[in-house]
Design a protein around this motif. Structure first.
Motif, short mmCIF file in Angstrom:
data_model
loop_
_atom_site.label_atom_id
_atom_site.label_comp_id
_atom_site.label_asym_id
_atom_site.label_seq_id
_atom_site.Cartn_x
_atom_site.Cartn_y
_atom_site.Cartn_z
N VAL A 162 0.70 -1.16 -0.30
CA VAL A 162 -0.04 -0.10 0.04
C VAL A 162 1.07 1.16 0.20
CG1 VAL A 162 -1.56 1.26 1.37
CG2 VAL A 162 -2.08 -0.92 1.09
N ASN A 163 1.95 1.29 0.86
CA ASN A 163 2.79 2.28 0.51
C ASN A 163 3.47 2.43 -0.63
OD1 ASN A 163 4.40 4.51 2.24
ND2 ASN A 163 6.20 3.27 1.65
N ASN A 164 3.73 1.66 -1.32
CA ASN A 164 4.32 1.53 -2.64
C ASN A 164 3.29 2.25 -3.64
OD1 ASN A 164 6.91 0.92 -2.19
ND2 ASN A 164 6.43 -1.22 -2.94
N VAL A 165 1.99 2.03 -3.35
CA VAL A 165 1.04 2.45 -4.40
C VAL A 165 0.78 3.95 -4.05
CG1 VAL A 165 -1.52 2.47 -4.73
CG2 VAL A 165 -0.50 0.19 -4.54
N VAL A 166 0.68 4.37 -2.91
CA VAL A 166 0.46 5.60 -2.23
C VAL A 166 1.84 6.52 -2.93
CG1 VAL A 166 0.43 7.37 -0.57
CG2 VAL A 166 -0.78 5.29 -0.37
N ARG A 167 2.94 6.04 -2.68
CA ARG A 167 4.22 7.02 -3.22
C ARG A 167 4.44 6.73 -4.80
NH1 ARG A 167 9.75 5.49 -0.05
NH2 ARG A 167 9.88 7.87 0.24
N HIS A 168 4.27 5.68 -5.27
CA HIS A 168 4.83 5.53 -6.82
C HIS A 168 3.68 5.60 -7.88
CE1 HIS A 168 8.47 4.97 -5.26
NE2 HIS A 168 8.41 3.67 -4.38
N TYR A 208 0.49 6.59 -7.17
CA TYR A 208 -0.61 7.85 -7.02
C TYR A 208 0.47 9.13 -6.69
CZ TYR A 208 -4.65 4.96 -6.92
OH TYR A 208 -5.57 4.07 -7.33
N HIS A 209 1.77 8.96 -6.59
CA HIS A 209 2.60 9.95 -6.27
C HIS A 209 2.20 10.97 -5.15
CE1 HIS A 209 3.92 8.96 -10.21
NE2 HIS A 209 2.91 8.78 -10.76
N GLY A 210 1.95 10.24 -4.06
CA GLY A 210 1.55 10.93 -2.96
C GLY A 210 0.47 11.77 -2.88
N VAL A 218 -7.15 2.67 -2.75
CA VAL A 218 -6.62 1.48 -2.78
C VAL A 218 -7.41 0.47 -2.29
CG1 VAL A 218 -4.41 0.35 -2.04
CG2 VAL A 218 -4.39 3.00 -2.42
N GLU A 219 -7.60 -0.76 -3.04
CA GLU A 219 -8.44 -1.67 -2.56
C GLU A 219 -7.47 -2.90 -2.10
OE1 GLU A 219 -11.13 -4.93 -4.89
OE2 GLU A 219 -11.33 -2.96 -5.49
N VAL A 220 -7.93 -3.20 -0.94
CA VAL A 220 -6.87 -4.38 -0.24
C VAL A 220 -8.23 -5.51 0.04
CG1 VAL A 220 -5.77 -5.21 1.62
CG2 VAL A 220 -5.41 -3.04 1.17
N THR A 221 -7.83 -6.75 -0.30
CA THR A 221 -8.65 -7.91 -0.34
C THR A 221 -7.81 -8.95 0.44
OG1 THR A 221 -9.62 -7.38 -2.33
CG2 THR A 221 -9.97 -9.81 -1.54
N VAL A 222 -8.20 -9.67 1.43
CA VAL A 222 -7.45 -10.55 2.29
C VAL A 222 -8.48 -11.87 2.34
CG1 VAL A 222 -6.47 -11.44 4.43
CG2 VAL A 222 -6.25 -9.04 3.78
N THR A 223 -7.97 -12.91 1.80
CA THR A 223 -8.70 -14.06 1.86
C THR A 223 -7.93 -15.43 2.25
OG1 THR A 223 -8.47 -14.66 -0.62
CG2 THR A 223 -10.27 -13.71 0.05
N VAL A 224 -8.50 -16.40 2.73
CA VAL A 224 -7.81 -17.64 3.05
C VAL A 224 -8.28 -18.57 2.25
CG1 VAL A 224 -7.52 -19.54 4.64
CG2 VAL A 224 -7.39 -16.99 5.69
N ASP A 225 -7.59 -19.14 1.36
CA ASP A 225 -8.18 -20.34 0.44
C ASP A 225 -7.36 -21.51 0.29
OD1 ASP A 225 -9.48 -21.30 -1.87
OD2 ASP A 225 -8.50 -20.00 -3.36
N GLY A 226 -7.81 -22.40 0.60
CA GLY A 226 -7.02 -23.90 0.68
C GLY A 226 -5.77 -23.95 1.31
N GLY A 227 -5.56 -23.31 2.62
CA GLY A 227 -4.37 -23.22 3.10
C GLY A 227 -3.59 -22.30 2.81
N ASP A 286 -5.11 -0.92 -7.63
CA ASP A 286 -5.22 0.57 -7.65
C ASP A 286 -5.36 0.82 -9.15
OD1 ASP A 286 -2.36 1.48 -9.00
OD2 ASP A 286 -1.96 -0.06 -7.65
N GLU A 287 -5.67 2.16 -9.33
CA GLU A 287 -5.75 2.76 -10.92
C GLU A 287 -4.56 3.72 -11.06
OE1 GLU A 287 -9.89 3.78 -10.80
OE2 GLU A 287 -10.45 1.58 -10.85
N GLY A 288 -3.57 3.68 -10.33
CA GLY A 288 -2.47 4.72 -10.71
C GLY A 288 -1.54 4.30 -11.67
N THR A 289 -0.45 4.78 -11.76
CA THR A 289 0.75 4.49 -12.72
C THR A 289 1.14 3.33 -12.32
OG1 THR A 289 1.39 6.81 -12.64
CG2 THR A 289 2.97 5.21 -13.46
N PRO A 290 1.31 2.30 -13.51
CA PRO A 290 1.70 1.07 -13.43
C PRO A 290 3.03 0.75 -13.00
CG PRO A 290 0.63 1.37 -15.47
CD PRO A 290 0.74 2.66 -15.05
#
Length: 100
Positions: free
Chosen positions: A6-12, A14-16, A22-31, A39-43
């Motif tokens: 997330v820090n990299n997204v904000v810095r690089h 979206y250039h701060g 920033v969308e964060v998804t956390v799942t548990v899947d098969g161990g 994000d939708e910022g600079t690739p």
């Protein structure tokens, strides 16, 4: 890993600049713990496996940045990045102990 990503997204990506999503998804899947940061910022530019490019014994000259991707790759089992149609996704997985 999530904090670094997330820090990299904000810095690089979206250039701060404030006001971006920033969308964060956390799942548990098969161990596996599956983390995705989108994000939708600079690739992110293409890169190989990140390496540390400094002398870790020279504490006086340690860099203040540039270690995020190395740390992410160090703690996660797989790290994949894709960018398509203006959307960037960093997908990270980590094997977790079976609850049984």
């Amino acid at each position: 890993a999530i904090v670094e990503a997330v820090n990299n997204v904000v810095r690089h990506a979206y250039h701060g600049e404030p006001g971006h999503t920033v969308e964060v998804t956390v799942t548990v899947d098969g161990g596996q713990l599956v983390l995705e940061v989108a994000d939708e910022g600079t690739p992110m530019p293409p890169h190989g496996t990140p390496v540390l490019d400094f002398d870790p014994d020279d504490l006086a000259n340690l860099p203040e940045g540039g270690m995020g991707l190395f740390l992410i790759h160090s703690v996660m089992d797989t790290v994949e990045y894709r960018s398509r149609d203006g959307r960037n996704i960093l997908a990270m997985t980590h094997r977790i102990a079976d609850a049984a």
